[in-house]
Design a protein around this motif. Structure first.
Motif, short mmCIF file in Angstrom:
data_model
loop_
_atom_site.label_atom_id
_atom_site.label_comp_id
_atom_site.label_asym_id
_atom_site.label_seq_id
_atom_site.Cartn_x
_atom_site.Cartn_y
_atom_site.Cartn_z
N VAL A 31 34.95 24.98 -14.29
CA VAL A 31 34.94 25.27 -15.72
C VAL A 31 34.64 26.74 -15.93
N PRO A 32 35.39 27.43 -16.79
CA PRO A 32 35.14 28.86 -17.01
C PRO A 32 33.69 29.13 -17.41
N GLN A 33 33.14 30.21 -16.87
CA GLN A 33 31.76 30.56 -17.18
C GLN A 33 31.61 30.80 -18.68
N GLY A 34 30.54 30.32 -19.24
CA GLY A 34 30.27 30.52 -20.65
C GLY A 34 30.59 29.30 -21.47
N GLU A 35 31.61 28.55 -21.07
CA GLU A 35 32.08 27.44 -21.88
C GLU A 35 31.09 26.27 -21.88
N VAL A 36 30.31 26.16 -20.82
CA VAL A 36 29.42 25.01 -20.70
C VAL A 36 27.95 25.40 -20.74
N ASP A 37 27.65 26.58 -21.25
CA ASP A 37 26.27 27.05 -21.21
C ASP A 37 25.30 26.10 -21.91
N ASP A 38 25.70 25.56 -23.08
CA ASP A 38 24.81 24.66 -23.81
C ASP A 38 24.50 23.41 -22.98
N GLU A 39 25.56 22.88 -22.34
CA GLU A 39 25.38 21.68 -21.52
C GLU A 39 24.53 22.01 -20.29
N LEU A 40 24.74 23.19 -19.74
CA LEU A 40 23.96 23.61 -18.59
C LEU A 40 22.48 23.68 -18.92
N LEU A 41 22.17 24.20 -20.11
CA LEU A 41 20.78 24.34 -20.51
C LEU A 41 20.08 22.99 -20.50
N LEU A 42 20.75 21.97 -21.03
CA LEU A 42 20.17 20.63 -21.08
C LEU A 42 19.94 20.08 -19.68
N GLU A 43 20.97 20.22 -18.83
CA GLU A 43 20.86 19.71 -17.47
C GLU A 43 19.81 20.50 -16.68
N ALA A 44 19.76 21.81 -16.90
CA ALA A 44 18.80 22.65 -16.20
C ALA A 44 17.38 22.26 -16.54
N GLU A 45 17.13 21.94 -17.81
CA GLU A 45 15.78 21.57 -18.21
C GLU A 45 15.33 20.28 -17.51
N THR A 46 16.27 19.33 -17.35
CA THR A 46 15.94 18.08 -16.65
C THR A 46 15.60 18.36 -15.20
N LEU A 47 16.43 19.16 -14.52
CA LEU A 47 16.18 19.51 -13.13
C LEU A 47 14.88 20.30 -13.00
N ALA A 48 14.69 21.24 -13.92
CA ALA A 48 13.50 22.09 -13.86
C ALA A 48 12.23 21.28 -14.03
N GLY A 49 12.28 20.29 -14.91
CA GLY A 49 11.11 19.44 -15.11
C GLY A 49 10.71 18.75 -13.82
N GLU A 50 11.73 18.28 -13.07
CA GLU A 50 11.46 17.63 -11.79
C GLU A 50 10.94 18.64 -10.77
N ALA A 51 11.56 19.83 -10.73
CA ALA A 51 11.20 20.83 -9.73
C ALA A 51 9.81 21.42 -9.97
N MET A 52 9.45 21.63 -11.23
CA MET A 52 8.20 22.33 -11.55
C MET A 52 7.01 21.38 -11.66
N ARG A 53 7.26 20.07 -11.60
CA ARG A 53 6.17 19.11 -11.76
C ARG A 53 5.25 19.17 -10.54
N ILE A 54 3.97 19.29 -10.80
CA ILE A 54 2.98 19.27 -9.73
C ILE A 54 2.30 17.89 -9.72
N GLU A 55 2.47 17.16 -8.63
CA GLU A 55 1.87 15.83 -8.52
C GLU A 55 0.35 15.97 -8.33
N PRO A 56 -0.42 14.98 -8.80
CA PRO A 56 -1.89 15.05 -8.64
C PRO A 56 -2.32 15.29 -7.21
N LYS A 57 -1.63 14.63 -6.27
CA LYS A 57 -2.03 14.80 -4.87
C LYS A 57 -1.75 16.23 -4.38
N GLU A 58 -0.72 16.86 -4.97
CA GLU A 58 -0.42 18.23 -4.58
C GLU A 58 -1.46 19.20 -5.14
#
Length: 826
Positions: free
Chosen positions: A797-824
């Motif tokens: 997909v051409p760059q720029g055309e899906v930026d809004d959709e990317l933002l939503l997907e990125a936030e979901t991935l980022a939430g998983e990546a940045m989460r610190i588990e209690p044991k950690e």
């Protein structure tokens, strides 16, 4: 203010020229006088000076002085100075600015341009009655040299001025120019060579490229003299950040910054906004227009627009009629619009020299600081922008290295020489070898090129259409038929774009060109955004897309051009920044947190280290390779790793790459990545992959066109892209079967290895992996992997055309990546 006599520089400057500088309150700068001295001494010279230092005037000053009445006898009538630039726009801009001193001093100098946009009548007249100064491009110069009149036309040539030499000398256009310079030196033995640049990281290489190797000498390349310009005011560079939101995780368009950009346009007289692709130029223009409530005059400029559209925008900018212009590399170089007070770079700059070049469009005066704003599209691009800013602040430049000249370019040049007149191969070989690009050429290789031009090669010599030159009994080479000259001139050139269709209104007004693959998807009634307008398709007929104005459109044509490569210099700087934890304090809070969590949950790649992470996600197993070697190398590595994974039973499912990271996924986990990265992958999987894939066929298609084997243009007719592909694929299969050592197959392999796959950087990476690989296994996606993970499924997909959709997907991935588990946390 007029300078006093005591303040004037001492030098051999005619009184008329000195008076012109005085009337403007200017002093002739030291490097301009140095270039004049070099000219008087007959020495070749390379000038490296900051933007706004008067480089172009320095290159032309000897010519202005030669024609000054007080300098003595005027030069003989005929061509005196040849100016070569990489862009047509630059030649027209230089003509506009060069005419000012010529007219105000009253010098008897005729100046003209010659490019693909020049009328055929003027081109014909220029061959027999040339101007004193001709401004042209490498391709147009090569075509000029293919005419018999060239021998007389260039006899009077005294000087060649090559502007923005860094922009093309290291590529195939540089090969063509090097060959043209060698021919010019034969026609005008006393000709002086001059080159100009603001952004050279390795001047010595360019000095050697510029000067000829004298026949019969020791074989060492002579270096042109180096002239360094006076230092200018340091550039003022800032990085734009979201006011309330965070720096985006993914995306490249920088759409988040549109409101802030619009405010910058309001706050400045003229703003130049650079993008890295033609698609993004149209996309950002559209985004700006949507928030342009005051209807401020904003333009768009890129290489696929029609000559009329480009010239209209260029003239409007020169006249100060635009508040902003969105553009691509089509305006990177040398364009002198002094009223630009802000340059914006959308997305990553990819190199410090390229960024310096673009920044220099603002102010364009040596004593005035150029102002620039960088707009990163994502977090890695923020780091790259910081690295580029640091490099600019330190005055550090980067650039591409020279490589051996291409055989396809050489074949085109041989044909051009034959069109100009008969030749002896010994004389032509000596002339060609006088250029650094072809100093390596021996008689055996040259004979192969000659015989290819003669008959197409062993496997094709039965076909009369490939018989272009012949050798008579006296050993002289000449054309087989006079019409071969016309065929050559219609098809010669170095830039092989995808086949393009003309976009025009029914009344004939042309807007520009789109690629054939995009046009093939269009039907009557479809709409798209192009040349700053919403358009509706009326018909797609032959080589035209006929359109009319439409009310609204979201689709924008994308182009398959090469991606700007991330320089090794910037990649190294980004890695050093990741390792410098003390320096993270200057990063925004969210970027600093991103790196801190990455460092906590996994690790950050140290300079020289190859970090590999493995983690599960969405019921698949992922491996992220942090190479920092650029998209080309990562894309190639992805192809090779998935082939090896398949042979090892790891069931690969796909991969995605950006400049920094390669992410590969499959149905089985990679527990040890080292076997996937062994250097023998370049001799086994690489050879098989390139041979089987489209890469070698595409490379062959390009060299076949450049060498003249395949002709795209015939009188009154042009081949479509499909026809060219069919013809080249057919010949490719024949040569591969019956003449595998054909000179064009060799040229195609060279291109496929060195250019299309960045194989040099790939080899270094694989070598490093054997000693510096660190593998970290994680239970979920890491923060550093989020930017590349957001690209999965979006590559087509051409760059720029899906930026809004990317933002939503990125936030979901980022939430998983940045989460610190209690044991950690403990």
């Amino acid at each position: 203010m007029v300078l006093s006599q005591a303040e004037r520089p001492k030098g051999p400057v005619p009184v008329e020229v000195q008076a012109w500088f005085d009337a403007r309150g200017w002093r002739i700068r030291r490097h301009q006088l140095d270039m004049l001295s070099k000219a008087r001494a007959g020495a070749d010279a390379l000038l490296v000076a900051d933007t706004g230092a008067g480089k172009t005037l320095a290159g032309f000053l000897p010519t202005l002085c030669d024609f000054a009445p007080s300098a003595g006898e005027a030069p003989e009538d005929g061509l005196h100075t040849l100016y070569v630039s990489p862009l047509k726009a630059l030649a027209h801009d230089v003509k506009r600015n060069l005419l000012t001193p010529i007219e105000e001093i009253g010098l008897p100098i005729r100046v003209e341009t010659r490019s693909g946009d020049t009328s055929s009548d003027r081109k014909k007249r220029q061959r027999t009655k040339p101007p004193h100064v001709l401004l042209t491009t490498p391709e147009s110069l090569s075509l000029l040299l293919s005419y018999p009149e060239s021998m007389e036309m260039f006899r009077t040539l005294k000087r060649v001025v090559i502007d923005e030499v860094h922009a093309f000398a290291t590529g195939k256009r540089g090969d063509l120019l090097a060959l043209a310079l060698a021919r010019l030196q034969t026609l005008a033995p006393d000709m002086q060579r001059v080159a100009l640049s603001a952004t050279l990281g390795n001047p010595l290489s360019f000095q050697e490229w510029l000067s000829p190797q004298a026949p019969g000498d020791t074989g060492e390349i002579q270096a042109a003299d180096l002239v360094l310009g006076e230092k200018g005011a340091p550039a003022e560079v800032e990085i734009l950040l979201p006011i309330e939101e965070r720096v985006p995780w993914g995306g490249h368009a920088g759409r988040w910054a549109v409101d802030q950009l619009m405010q910058a346009i309001r706050d400045n007289r003229t703003t130049l906004i650079f993008t890295n692709t033609r698609f993004l130029a149209e996309f950002i223009f559209q985004c700006l227009w949507e928030v342009n409530e005051e209807n401020l005059p904003i333009g768009v400029h890129h290489g696929s627009l029609s000559k009329e559209a480009r010239r209209k925008v260029e003239d409007a900018m020169a006249a100060g009629e635009l508040r902003a212009l969105v553009c691509t590399a089509s305006l990177d170089l040398g364009v002198d619009w002094g009223d630009i007070d802000l340059v914006v770079q959308m997305g990553a700059p990819k190199g410090s020299s390229r960024l310096l070049q673009r920044i220099g469009r603002a102010g364009h005066r040596l004593d005035t600081a150029s102002r620039a704003v960088l707009v990163p599209g994502n977090r890695f691009e923020f780091l790259e922008a910081m690295a580029a800013k640091d490099a600019v602040d330190e005055g550090m430049r980067d650039g591409e290295d020279f490589r051996a000249g291409g055989l396809d370019v050489l074949a085109q040049h041989v044909m051009a020489c034959a069109c100009a007149g008969p030749f002896h191969e010994e004389d032509l070989l000596a002339e060609i070898r006088s250029s650094m690009a072809y100093a390596w050429l021996d008689k055996a290789v040259f004979d192969r090129v000659l015989h290819f031009v003669e008959s197409g090669g062993y496997a094709l010599k039965a076909y009369d259409k490939f018989k272009r030159i012949t050798r008579d009994k006296q050993g002289v080479w000449r054309l087989t038929h006079p019409n071969q000259a016309q065929r050559h001139r219609m098809n010669a050139g170095i830039i092989v774009d995808s086949e393009m269709l003309q976009v025009r209104f029914k009344n004939g007004r042309q807007l520009g060109k789109v690629e054939e693959r995009f046009a093939a998807q269009l039907s009557s009634g479809d709409t798209f955004f192009f040349a700053g307008m919403s358009l509706e398709v009326e018909a797609v007929k032959d080589m035209d897309v006929i359109v009319r104005a439409a009310k609204k459109s979201a689709t924008i044509p994308s182009y398959g051009g090469l991606r700007l490569p991330l320089t090794t210099h910037l990649a190294t700087r980004v890695q050093a920044m990741l390792d410098d934890r003390a320096g993270w304090g200057r990063f925004p809070d969210d970027v600093r947190e991103w790196l801190e969590v990455q460092d906590y949950r996994s690790r950050l790649p140290k300079p020289g280290e190859l970090l590999v992470e493995s983690f599960p996600h969405a019921k698949k197993h992922y491996t992220a390779y942090y190479t920092f070697e650029g998209w080309n190398a990562n894309q190639s590595l992805g192809m090779l790793i998935t082939r090896r994974m398949e042979s090892l039973g790891l069931m690969p499912a796909g991969f995605v790459a950006n400049d920094y990271t390669l992410a590969v996924w499959g149905l089985k986990p990679v527990t040890d990545p080292k076997p996937l990265l062994s250097p023998d992958i370049l001799t086994e999987e690489f050879t098989d992959w390139v041979t089987e894939s489209h890469l070698l066929r595409r490379a062959f298609r390009e060299v076949a066109v450049i060498s003249g084997l395949i002709e795209r243009q015939h009188p009154g007719k042009r081949k479509t892209g499909k026809q060219v592909t069919f013809s080249t694929d057919l010949i490719y299969d024949v040569l591969k079967k019956y003449e595998p050592d054909h000179v064009l197959l060799e040229a195609a392999w060279t291109d496929a290895r060195a250019r299309m796959t960045d194989v040099g950087r790939l080899a270094d990476l694989l070598e490093r992996s054997q000693h510096e690989l660190v593998h970290v296994e994680l239970d979920r996606v890491s923060p550093l992997a989020v930017p590349v993970m957001t690209m999965i499924g979006r590559e087509a997909v051409p760059q720029g055309e899906v930026d809004d959709e990317l933002l939503l997907e990125a936030e979901t991935l980022a939430g998983e990546a940045m989460r610190i588990e209690p044991k950690e946390a403990h």
